[in-house]
Design a protein around this motif. Sequence first.
Motif, PDB file in Angstrom:
ATOM      1  N   GLY A 181      73.094  59.216  -2.945  1.00  0.00           N
ATOM      2  CA  GLY A 181      73.034  58.779  -1.564  1.00  0.00           C
ATOM      3  C   GLY A 181      72.956  57.257  -1.456  1.00  0.00           C
ATOM      4  O   GLY A 181      72.830  56.554  -2.461  1.00  0.00           O
ATOM      5  N   LEU A 182      73.027  56.771  -0.233  1.00  0.00           N
ATOM      6  CA  LEU A 182      73.032  55.334   0.022  1.00  0.00           C
ATOM      7  C   LEU A 182      71.601  54.833   0.234  1.00  0.00           C
ATOM      8  O   LEU A 182      70.635  55.538  -0.058  1.00  0.00           O
ATOM      9  CB  LEU A 182      73.906  55.032   1.232  1.00  0.00           C
ATOM     10  N   PHE A 183      71.461  53.617   0.749  1.00  0.00           N
ATOM     11  CA  PHE A 183      70.136  53.083   1.036  1.00  0.00           C
ATOM     12  C   PHE A 183      69.486  53.875   2.164  1.00  0.00           C
ATOM     13  O   PHE A 183      70.158  54.309   3.105  1.00  0.00           O
ATOM     14  CB  PHE A 183      70.234  51.600   1.417  1.00  0.00           C
ATOM     15  N   ASP A 184      68.186  54.069   2.056  1.00  0.00           N
ATOM     16  CA  ASP A 184      67.433  54.818   3.063  1.00  0.00           C
ATOM     17  C   ASP A 184      67.216  53.936   4.288  1.00  0.00           C
ATOM     18  O   ASP A 184      66.490  52.946   4.226  1.00  0.00           O
ATOM     19  CB  ASP A 184      66.088  55.253   2.466  1.00  0.00           C
ATOM     20  N   GLU A 185      67.826  54.317   5.401  1.00  0.00           N
ATOM     21  CA  GLU A 185      67.792  53.472   6.589  1.00  0.00           C
ATOM     22  C   GLU A 185      66.442  53.481   7.296  1.00  0.00           C
ATOM     23  O   GLU A 185      66.206  52.647   8.177  1.00  0.00           O
ATOM     24  CB  GLU A 185      68.937  53.869   7.529  1.00  0.00           C
ATOM     25  N   LYS A 244      58.101  59.169  -1.576  1.00  0.00           N
ATOM     26  CA  LYS A 244      59.391  59.753  -1.918  1.00  0.00           C
ATOM     27  C   LYS A 244      59.594  59.923  -3.415  1.00  0.00           C
ATOM     28  O   LYS A 244      60.149  60.934  -3.863  1.00  0.00           O
ATOM     29  CB  LYS A 244      60.530  58.878  -1.378  1.00  0.00           C
ATOM     30  N   ASN A 245      59.137  58.954  -4.205  1.00  0.00           N
ATOM     31  CA  ASN A 245      59.670  58.826  -5.557  1.00  0.00           C
ATOM     32  C   ASN A 245      58.728  59.098  -6.714  1.00  0.00           C
ATOM     33  O   ASN A 245      59.188  59.508  -7.780  1.00  0.00           O
ATOM     34  CB  ASN A 245      60.237  57.413  -5.721  1.00  0.00           C
ATOM     35  N   VAL A 246      57.442  58.850  -6.566  1.00  0.00           N
ATOM     36  CA  VAL A 246      56.539  59.004  -7.717  1.00  0.00           C
ATOM     37  C   VAL A 246      56.433  60.481  -8.092  1.00  0.00           C
ATOM     38  O   VAL A 246      56.079  61.316  -7.254  1.00  0.00           O
ATOM     39  CB  VAL A 246      55.146  58.419  -7.411  1.00  0.00           C
ATOM     40  N   GLN A 284      53.690  53.230  11.776  1.00  0.00           N
ATOM     41  CA  GLN A 284      55.087  53.658  11.647  1.00  0.00           C
ATOM     42  C   GLN A 284      55.290  54.459  10.365  1.00  0.00           C
ATOM     43  O   GLN A 284      56.062  55.424  10.342  1.00  0.00           O
ATOM     44  CB  GLN A 284      56.014  52.440  11.666  1.00  0.00           C
ATOM     45  N   SER A 285      54.590  54.062   9.300  1.00  0.00           N
ATOM     46  CA  SER A 285      54.711  54.807   8.039  1.00  0.00           C
ATOM     47  C   SER A 285      54.172  56.223   8.189  1.00  0.00           C
ATOM     48  O   SER A 285      54.729  57.163   7.618  1.00  0.00           O
ATOM     49  CB  SER A 285      53.984  54.073   6.904  1.00  0.00           C
ATOM     50  N   ILE A 286      53.080  56.372   8.960  1.00  0.00           N
ATOM     51  CA  ILE A 286      52.529  57.721   9.199  1.00  0.00           C
ATOM     52  C   ILE A 286      53.536  58.576   9.957  1.00  0.00           C
ATOM     53  O   ILE A 286      53.772  59.751   9.627  1.00  0.00           O
ATOM     54  CB  ILE A 286      51.197  57.627   9.975  1.00  0.00           C
ATOM     55  N   LYS A 287      54.142  57.995  10.983  1.00  0.00           N
ATOM     56  CA  LYS A 287      55.143  58.718  11.772  1.00  0.00           C
ATOM     57  C   LYS A 287      56.320  59.162  10.904  1.00  0.00           C
ATOM     58  O   LYS A 287      56.768  60.312  10.961  1.00  0.00           O
ATOM     59  CB  LYS A 287      55.638  57.824  12.914  1.00  0.00           C
ATOM     60  N   LEU A 288      56.809  58.252  10.065  1.00  0.00           N
ATOM     61  CA  LEU A 288      57.933  58.581   9.203  1.00  0.00           C
ATOM     62  C   LEU A 288      57.551  59.586   8.122  1.00  0.00           C
ATOM     63  O   LEU A 288      58.379  60.405   7.699  1.00  0.00           O
ATOM     64  CB  LEU A 288      58.479  57.304   8.555  1.00  0.00           C
ATOM     65  N   PHE A 289      56.301  59.532   7.670  1.00  0.00           N
ATOM     66  CA  PHE A 289      55.813  60.488   6.667  1.00  0.00           C
ATOM     67  C   PHE A 289      56.051  61.922   7.131  1.00  0.00           C
ATOM     68  O   PHE A 289      56.558  62.760   6.389  1.00  0.00           O
ATOM     69  CB  PHE A 289      54.325  60.243   6.424  1.00  0.00           C
ATOM     70  N   LYS A 296      62.431  64.331   2.303  1.00  0.00           N
ATOM     71  CA  LYS A 296      63.210  63.577   1.326  1.00  0.00           C
ATOM     72  C   LYS A 296      62.589  63.689  -0.066  1.00  0.00           C
ATOM     73  O   LYS A 296      63.305  63.798  -1.070  1.00  0.00           O
ATOM     74  CB  LYS A 296      63.297  62.111   1.745  1.00  0.00           C
ATOM     75  N   ARG A 297      61.250  63.653  -0.126  1.00  0.00           N
ATOM     76  CA  ARG A 297      60.585  63.795  -1.418  1.00  0.00           C
ATOM     77  C   ARG A 297      60.952  65.114  -2.091  1.00  0.00           C
ATOM     78  O   ARG A 297      61.251  65.156  -3.294  1.00  0.00           O
ATOM     79  CB  ARG A 297      59.068  63.712  -1.252  1.00  0.00           C
ATOM     80  N   LYS A 298      60.954  66.173  -1.323  1.00  0.00           N
ATOM     81  CA  LYS A 298      61.251  67.495  -1.882  1.00  0.00           C
ATOM     82  C   LYS A 298      62.637  67.512  -2.515  1.00  0.00           C
ATOM     83  O   LYS A 298      62.831  68.034  -3.619  1.00  0.00           O
ATOM     84  CB  LYS A 298      61.151  68.556  -0.795  1.00  0.00           C
TER      85      LYS A 298
END
Length: 337
Positions: A181-185, A244-246, A284-289, A296-298
Amino acid sequence: MNRVAIVVLNYKGIEDTISCLASLSKQSYENFKIVLIENGSNDGSAEEFKKLELQRGGSLHTIYNQKNLGFAGGVNCGIRWAIENEFDYVALFNNDAVADKDWLNELVSTAKEKQSGITTGLLLHEDGKTIDSTGDWYTTWGLPFPRNRNDPSNNAELEGYVFSGSGGASLFSTAMFKKIGLFDEDFFAYYEDTDLSFRAQLAGYKVYYQPKAIAYHKQGATSSKMPGFAVMQTFKNLPLLLTKNVPNSLLLKTGTRFWFAYFLMLGHAIKKGNGTPAIKGYFQSIKLFWSGTLAKRKIIQTKKIATDDYIKSILWADLPPDQTGLRKLRKMFTKNA
């Protein structure tokens, strides 16, 4: 000869962009096309670029966005165009940077030799005396940092594998983009390059650093025009990068360290008068979480090829060098233990 699309993003920086394009037009590597993204500047830049496009003929292709899509959304427009037009590689290059004439040739040669998904170079500061980055690391504290930042240029690392390539002056395989995939917008700007490199590493791709690929960067030329922007984006994006990644087996230890560091950094931002953008970024990070990051993590963790032991082996096993306050605090706790 492999076909390369060099994607340059402009947002209210036309003077820098013109200097950037001039340096890219002198590259010794011949089979490339510049893809300029005018990212909704609304300052007259679009009209000037249309004139420039006519002057340069087929060597320049310009995409005009009606609004600012951020770094991630902006460069994705160019990457999609490159994939649709069957380019082998996409090189991303900051509009406030200039390239040595052999920059692209060194990146392409190295990418072919090392079969790297991402190939990055030596990014110096504008005067050439100190280093902007030689690639990036991701730490066991969940904090990324640019390697060799502010070191003398003659202290640049020898070539070799690194964790992440800088989005400001690196080469990316289009085959890799098709797979991961591309960069995460959601990132908009800041750490989207580390996120992409982390996803690449998890998917089995390697990132290679070639110091012969040299570019010069006027650091912060764009973000300085938007007070508080970098602070907000930092506090928004760091939790997304971790979540997402760890890998699962590293998440508890890395996450515990990360949140300890994150809230200390948040308190420091408030103390220094940057509380409003920092807190805004946190919420904003909480909202996106909840709205997308967990999903996305899954997907990322289900599809990963690299072992957890490999990922652990390429993490920086300490705090970033610039985290002096955290280092002092850790020392206090260690003494009292």
